[in-house]
Design a protein around this motif. Sequence first.
Motif, PDB file in Angstrom:
ATOM      1  N   GLN A   1       0.827  -1.207   0.000  1.00  0.00           N
ATOM      2  CA  GLN A   1       0.000   0.000   0.000  1.00  0.00           C
ATOM      3  C   GLN A   1       0.861   1.255   0.000  1.00  0.00           C
ATOM      4  OE1 GLN A   1      -2.734   0.207   3.264  1.00  0.00           O
ATOM      5  NE2 GLN A   1      -3.796   2.000   2.477  1.00  0.00           N
ATOM      6  N   LEU A   2       1.960   1.233   0.744  1.00  0.00           N
ATOM      7  CA  LEU A   2       2.840   2.395   0.805  1.00  0.00           C
ATOM      8  C   LEU A   2       3.483   2.688  -0.545  1.00  0.00           C
ATOM      9  CD1 LEU A   2       4.441   4.537   2.444  1.00  0.00           C
ATOM     10  CD2 LEU A   2       6.126   2.743   2.911  1.00  0.00           C
ATOM     11  N   LEU A   3       3.885   1.637  -1.260  1.00  0.00           N
ATOM     12  CA  LEU A   3       4.659   1.821  -2.488  1.00  0.00           C
ATOM     13  C   LEU A   3       3.791   2.017  -3.734  1.00  0.00           C
ATOM     14  CD1 LEU A   3       7.471  -0.860  -1.945  1.00  0.00           C
ATOM     15  CD2 LEU A   3       7.583   1.605  -1.506  1.00  0.00           C
TER      16      LEU A   3
ATOM     17  N   GLU B   1       4.294   9.469  -9.324  1.00  0.00           N
ATOM     18  CA  GLU B   1       4.277   9.461  -7.862  1.00  0.00           C
ATOM     19  C   GLU B   1       4.641   8.082  -7.306  1.00  0.00           C
ATOM     20  OE1 GLU B   1       3.769  10.720  -3.881  1.00  0.00           O
ATOM     21  OE2 GLU B   1       4.258  11.704  -5.781  1.00  0.00           O
ATOM     22  N   THR B   2       4.165   7.022  -7.948  1.00  0.00           N
ATOM     23  CA  THR B   2       4.501   5.669  -7.502  1.00  0.00           C
ATOM     24  C   THR B   2       5.996   5.407  -7.651  1.00  0.00           C
ATOM     25  OG1 THR B   2       2.291   4.878  -8.103  1.00  0.00           O
ATOM     26  CG2 THR B   2       4.022   3.219  -7.824  1.00  0.00           C
ATOM     27  N   GLN B   3       6.573   5.839  -8.759  1.00  0.00           N
ATOM     28  CA  GLN B   3       8.010   5.678  -8.935  1.00  0.00           C
ATOM     29  C   GLN B   3       8.792   6.460  -7.876  1.00  0.00           C
ATOM     30  OE1 GLN B   3       7.981   6.953 -13.091  1.00  0.00           O
ATOM     31  NE2 GLN B   3       8.556   4.878 -13.738  1.00  0.00           N
ATOM     32  N   ARG B   4       8.294   7.642  -7.526  1.00  0.00           N
ATOM     33  CA  ARG B   4       8.957   8.427  -6.485  1.00  0.00           C
ATOM     34  C   ARG B   4       8.878   7.726  -5.133  1.00  0.00           C
ATOM     35  NH1 ARG B   4       8.171  11.576  -2.357  1.00  0.00           N
ATOM     36  NH2 ARG B   4       5.915  11.191  -2.402  1.00  0.00           N
ATOM     37  N   LEU B   5       7.721   7.154  -4.825  1.00  0.00           N
ATOM     38  CA  LEU B   5       7.563   6.430  -3.567  1.00  0.00           C
ATOM     39  C   LEU B   5       8.508   5.232  -3.486  1.00  0.00           C
ATOM     40  CD1 LEU B   5       3.664   6.456  -3.161  1.00  0.00           C
ATOM     41  CD2 LEU B   5       5.329   7.787  -1.850  1.00  0.00           C
ATOM     42  N   ILE B   6       8.662   4.534  -4.591  1.00  0.00           N
ATOM     43  CA  ILE B   6       9.575   3.389  -4.610  1.00  0.00           C
ATOM     44  C   ILE B   6      11.003   3.841  -4.317  1.00  0.00           C
ATOM     45  CG2 ILE B   6      10.595   1.604  -6.083  1.00  0.00           C
ATOM     46  CD1 ILE B   6       7.898   1.405  -7.514  1.00  0.00           C
TER      47      ILE B   6
ATOM     48  N   GLY C   1       3.638  -7.913  -6.208  1.00  0.00           N
ATOM     49  CA  GLY C   1       2.465  -7.045  -6.224  1.00  0.00           C
ATOM     50  C   GLY C   1       2.694  -5.774  -7.022  1.00  0.00           C
ATOM     51  N   LEU C   2       3.884  -5.183  -6.897  1.00  0.00           N
ATOM     52  CA  LEU C   2       4.214  -3.997  -7.686  1.00  0.00           C
ATOM     53  C   LEU C   2       4.185  -4.302  -9.181  1.00  0.00           C
ATOM     54  CD1 LEU C   2       7.151  -2.301  -5.728  1.00  0.00           C
ATOM     55  CD2 LEU C   2       4.984  -1.239  -6.373  1.00  0.00           C
TER      56      LEU C   2
ATOM     57  N   GLN D   1       6.947  -4.271 -16.945  1.00  0.00           N
ATOM     58  CA  GLN D   1       7.344  -5.047 -15.768  1.00  0.00           C
ATOM     59  C   GLN D   1       8.860  -5.114 -15.638  1.00  0.00           C
ATOM     60  OE1 GLN D   1       5.401  -8.912 -15.822  1.00  0.00           O
ATOM     61  NE2 GLN D   1       3.875  -8.189 -14.383  1.00  0.00           N
ATOM     62  N   ASP D   2       9.544  -5.267 -16.752  1.00  0.00           N
ATOM     63  CA  ASP D   2      11.013  -5.317 -16.705  1.00  0.00           C
ATOM     64  C   ASP D   2      11.588  -4.004 -16.187  1.00  0.00           C
ATOM     65  OD1 ASP D   2      10.997  -7.893 -17.654  1.00  0.00           O
ATOM     66  OD2 ASP D   2      11.280  -7.311 -19.763  1.00  0.00           O
ATOM     67  N   GLN D   3      11.021  -2.895 -16.618  1.00  0.00           N
ATOM     68  CA  GLN D   3      11.512  -1.597 -16.161  1.00  0.00           C
ATOM     69  C   GLN D   3      11.241  -1.386 -14.667  1.00  0.00           C
ATOM     70  OE1 GLN D   3       9.317   0.694 -19.089  1.00  0.00           O
ATOM     71  NE2 GLN D   3      11.194   1.187 -20.232  1.00  0.00           N
ATOM     72  N   VAL D   4      10.078  -1.831 -14.216  1.00  0.00           N
ATOM     73  CA  VAL D   4       9.776  -1.730 -12.783  1.00  0.00           C
ATOM     74  C   VAL D   4      10.726  -2.612 -11.976  1.00  0.00           C
ATOM     75  CG1 VAL D   4       8.039  -2.123 -11.003  1.00  0.00           C
ATOM     76  CG2 VAL D   4       7.364  -1.172 -13.206  1.00  0.00           C
ATOM     77  N   SER D   5      10.996  -3.807 -12.484  1.00  0.00           N
ATOM     78  CA  SER D   5      11.918  -4.709 -11.802  1.00  0.00           C
ATOM     79  C   SER D   5      13.312  -4.102 -11.695  1.00  0.00           C
ATOM     80  CB  SER D   5      11.978  -6.053 -12.540  1.00  0.00           C
ATOM     81  OG  SER D   5      12.836  -6.953 -11.884  1.00  0.00           O
ATOM     82  N   VAL D   6      13.763  -3.459 -12.765  1.00  0.00           N
ATOM     83  CA  VAL D   6      15.070  -2.791 -12.737  1.00  0.00           C
ATOM     84  C   VAL D   6      15.064  -1.641 -11.734  1.00  0.00           C
ATOM     85  CG1 VAL D   6      16.680  -1.389 -14.089  1.00  0.00           C
ATOM     86  CG2 VAL D   6      15.686  -3.456 -15.090  1.00  0.00           C
ATOM     87  N   LEU D   7      13.950  -0.890 -11.679  1.00  0.00           N
ATOM     88  CA  LEU D   7      13.839   0.217 -10.726  1.00  0.00           C
ATOM     89  C   LEU D   7      13.929  -0.294  -9.297  1.00  0.00           C
ATOM     90  CD1 LEU D   7      13.230   3.169  -9.971  1.00  0.00           C
ATOM     91  CD2 LEU D   7      10.782   2.612 -10.212  1.00  0.00           C
TER      92      LEU D   7
END
Length: 307
Positions: free
Chosen positions: A189-191, A226-231, A262-263, A291-297
């Motif tokens: 929920q936070l991320l 905003e989600t990327q910033r939270l991560i 979940g992310l 998904q690959d970009q999120v995983s790298v982040l």
Amino acid sequence: MWQPDTNTTCKCDPAGRATCDTRLTAAEYDERAAATQTGHGDCAAGDSWEEPETCSKCACLDDGLWYYSPADLHGMCTDSAAHICSASSLRDAQLFEVKHLLILREQIAPFHVDFSVREISLDLSKIKTAAMGLVQRRSQLFALNSSNALLEFLLEGTPAVQEHTRDSKREVDLQLKRVCEAFIRGTQQLLQQPVHSVILRIEAVLESAPDQPLPPAETVAAAVTETQRLIKTHLPDIQQSMQLYLANRETEFILFKPVKVGLLQRFQRLQDIIMQQYSDDDRMIIMCPSQDQVSVLVSSCMQPAPS
């Protein structure tokens, strides 16, 4: 798991103290020591236990008694976690509880015994109802018939004895599962809250009012940003807390894996919606990562564990 006893000791070794983790009460120690005095005359009770050591020669200390049951330790762990939650943060309390529940489960696992505890309690709920009936029927308090209010109070207001069986080992496993799930939900929920919220808004429009316009691309893009910033902001702190409390790479990986999954699923769901419901120009504005970009982040925000 063992509580040192302040009344007994063993003077078998040259240093004058024992070398085991077992502890007996004074009476139990004296009884067992007396039974072994013939073959081991230099073993005697005296002074106090000062260090958690053991005597390998003295048969009277070959076994011991649990001072705290697993249920007691489970309660202490939960109480300590609640105190940490009030003094620090919910995340710290959850990780503290996970760590110590894992330790407790590891400690009791080798003992192939039944950890079930029978508890007896009194159910006093009937007394209140019977007392109210007694007050309302005061005129029949000394009636010489079957409607005697005092007699009915004595019969109907008797406390009931209830027995409950608690399996301490099972309670530890269930509490560990609950705490881990709560940590995972809270971290997710936070991320991912901004992306999750915009997905819910889009799905609500598609299901209940398909003729209504979807949230504009700028709104969706803001949620992604905003989600990327939270991560980037919170993930290093989360990892640091996990390393501090758990101090085990495998445990940290197991606990964080559902958060990462979940992310990835949230961003994949958003990307599917964008591909189906938004134009090419809107997709360029939103710039939803794959998904690959999120995983790298996520990987780039995770600091390497100290060796």
